[in-house]
Write a protein that holds these residues in place. Structure first.
Motif, mmCIF file in Angstrom:
data_model
loop_
_atom_site.group_PDB
_atom_site.id
_atom_site.type_symbol
_atom_site.label_atom_id
_atom_site.label_comp_id
_atom_site.label_asym_id
_atom_site.label_seq_id
_atom_site.Cartn_x
_atom_site.Cartn_y
_atom_site.Cartn_z
ATOM 1 N N UNK A 132 0.826 -1.199 0.000
ATOM 2 C CA UNK A 132 0.000 0.000 0.000
ATOM 3 C C UNK A 132 0.866 1.258 0.000
ATOM 4 N N UNK A 133 1.968 1.205 0.748
ATOM 5 C CA UNK A 133 2.889 2.335 0.834
ATOM 6 C C UNK A 133 4.248 1.800 1.248
ATOM 7 N N UNK A 134 5.306 2.521 0.889
ATOM 8 C CA UNK A 134 6.650 2.130 1.314
ATOM 9 C C UNK A 134 7.458 3.385 1.632
ATOM 10 N N UNK A 146 -6.838 3.704 -0.637
ATOM 11 C CA UNK A 146 -6.245 2.527 -1.252
ATOM 12 C C UNK A 146 -4.737 2.492 -1.241
ATOM 13 N N UNK A 147 -4.096 3.578 -0.778
ATOM 14 C CA UNK A 147 -2.637 3.620 -0.702
ATOM 15 C C UNK A 147 -2.028 4.522 -1.756
ATOM 16 N N UNK A 148 -0.717 4.680 -1.667
ATOM 17 C CA UNK A 148 -0.017 5.548 -2.611
ATOM 18 C C UNK A 148 1.069 6.343 -1.905
ATOM 19 N N UNK A 149 1.439 7.477 -2.492
ATOM 20 C CA UNK A 149 2.506 8.300 -1.947
ATOM 21 C C UNK A 149 1.981 9.154 -0.799
ATOM 22 N N UNK A 171 4.870 -2.810 8.719
ATOM 23 C CA UNK A 171 6.175 -3.349 9.100
ATOM 24 C C UNK A 171 6.926 -2.332 9.946
ATOM 25 N N UNK A 172 7.937 -2.817 10.673
ATOM 26 C CA UNK A 172 8.678 -1.940 11.586
ATOM 27 C C UNK A 172 10.153 -2.322 11.628
ATOM 28 N N UNK A 173 10.770 -2.362 10.453
ATOM 29 C CA UNK A 173 12.174 -2.754 10.357
ATOM 30 C C UNK A 173 13.143 -1.588 10.495
ATOM 31 N N UNK A 174 12.634 -0.357 10.476
ATOM 32 C CA UNK A 174 13.496 0.823 10.629
ATOM 33 C C UNK A 174 13.417 1.407 12.030
ATOM 34 N N UNK A 180 11.732 -0.434 2.869
ATOM 35 C CA UNK A 180 11.142 -0.420 4.214
ATOM 36 C C UNK A 180 11.119 1.007 4.766
ATOM 37 N N UNK A 181 10.140 1.257 5.640
ATOM 38 C CA UNK A 181 9.077 0.363 6.070
ATOM 39 C C UNK A 181 7.867 0.469 5.136
#
Length: 342
Positions: free
Chosen positions: A27-29, A61-64, A322-325, A335-336
């Motif tokens: 959805x987003x990064x 729906x997600x995006x920048x 996610x929470x890798x940073x 990520x994330x």
């Protein structure tokens, strides 16, 4: 009460209840230490970034993402910073967004008016919560009753969880303006339940029952069914220990801490989704009324790293953060991320 279900590494599967592998889309990064997601009535999503104090907005729906605001006075150290978000259930009328964060002197809940792309200065709702490098709790959610619930960690001071006068190591229940509901279980107190170590997951099922995830210390993480005035045992009990003749409520499911470290939770129909940090997987639990049925299943097992939040989206999907940073993970390119689970 029956013994809680227990899941260990040997129980970790990779399929959903119907046997199919989970389908996800990004959805987003490119997010930096994100912590929570809250949806606006428009279907747009707000995302908190722990370290920077920024609140981002994602398109439907997600995006920048774009920056909505950077909250003033946010202090990040260890696990503290900008944590939970909640959108007023009457947002169409009052345009209020709520945030839980750490300052130099406390943990607090504030709210601000979001008018289009303009965010007004925040005003305090609840202040003076003890803060620390660890165990700040931070998840806030509006319940079906229109009241605001908050998971407050013990900040490493274990004894506070059993001291009613302390608001730490508790789940709190307050009105949207911060005042105390008359029907709270302890008159004049915001405390809804006590004996918690570090609650970071709050969600209600279709019958209005409140469920919570809780970090254990050395032995067991927990999923609890929360009742008004319930005492969940910390620091006397961790996991399914001695209930002291029924004084402490038993968890409905537990995991060894290496397999979970459960943060945010979401409930879709009769399935609970539990985002696991140290365990680096998404746990699925089947709810049967006020119980958990069968054995918890692990999906997204080790695929996407540390998982901080699971949130039910307006389109029926579950968004997983996610929470890798966050300083404890192993970031990959991009990520994330926010993943949508169908």
């Amino acid at each position: 009460m029956p013994s809680p279900l227990r899941a260990g590494a040997g129980d970790a599967g990779t399929a959903t209840a119907n046997g199919a592998a989970p389908q996800t889309r990004t959805v987003a990064d490119g997010l930096a230490a994100p912590w929570d997601i809250a949806f606006l009535p428009s279907g747009e999503a707000l995302v908190s970034e722990r370290d920077s104090g920024r609140i981002l907005r994602l398109p439907v729906g997600g995006g920048t993402p774009s920056t909505v605001t950077t909250l003033p006075g946010v202090v990040h150290q260890g696990e503290s910073g900008l944590l939970g978000l909640a959108v007023s259930p009457t947002f169409a009328r009052d345009q209020l967004v709520y945030a839980y964060y750490t300052t130099s002197s406390d943990n607090r809940i504030v709210r601000f008016r979001l008018d289009g792309n303009h965010a007004e200065a925040p005003t305090p709702v609840l202040t003076g919560l003890a803060h620390g490098v660890i165990h700040n709790g931070g998840r806030i959610r509006f319940g079906p009753d229109g009241l605001l619930y908050a998971g407050i960690g013990d900040t490493g001071v274990r004894a506070n969880a059993q001291i009613l006068a302390s608001r730490n190591g508790k789940i709190l229940r307050i009105r949207p303006d911060g005042t105390i509901p008359a029907d709270n279980p302890f008159p004049g107190s915001p405390v809804y339940s006590l004996g918690h170590r570090n609650v970071q997951g709050l969600a209600w099922d279709s019958a209005g029952r409140l469920w919570a995830s809780e970090f254990g210390q050395d032995r067991f993480d927990e999923i609890n069914l929360i009742v008004p005035g319930g005492n969940y045992g910390w620091p006397v009990v961790e996991g399914d220990g001695d209930t002291d003749g029924g004084r402490y409520r038993r968890p409905l499911a537990t995991w060894p801490v290496a397999d979970a470290s459960p943060s945010g939770i979401a409930i879709r129909s009769t399935t609970m989704y539990v985002a696991a940090l140290r365990g680096q997987r998404l746990w699925e639990l089947d709810l049967a009324g006020a119980t958990v049925r069968g054995t918890p299943r692990a999906v997204l097992n080790g695929v996407d790293g540390r998982l901080r939040a699971a949130v039910s989206a307006p389109d029926g999907s579950v968004w997983v953060l996610t929470n890798n940073t966050d300083g404890r993970g192993d970031p990959k390119p991009g990520d994330d991320r926010i993943l949508a689970l169908r």
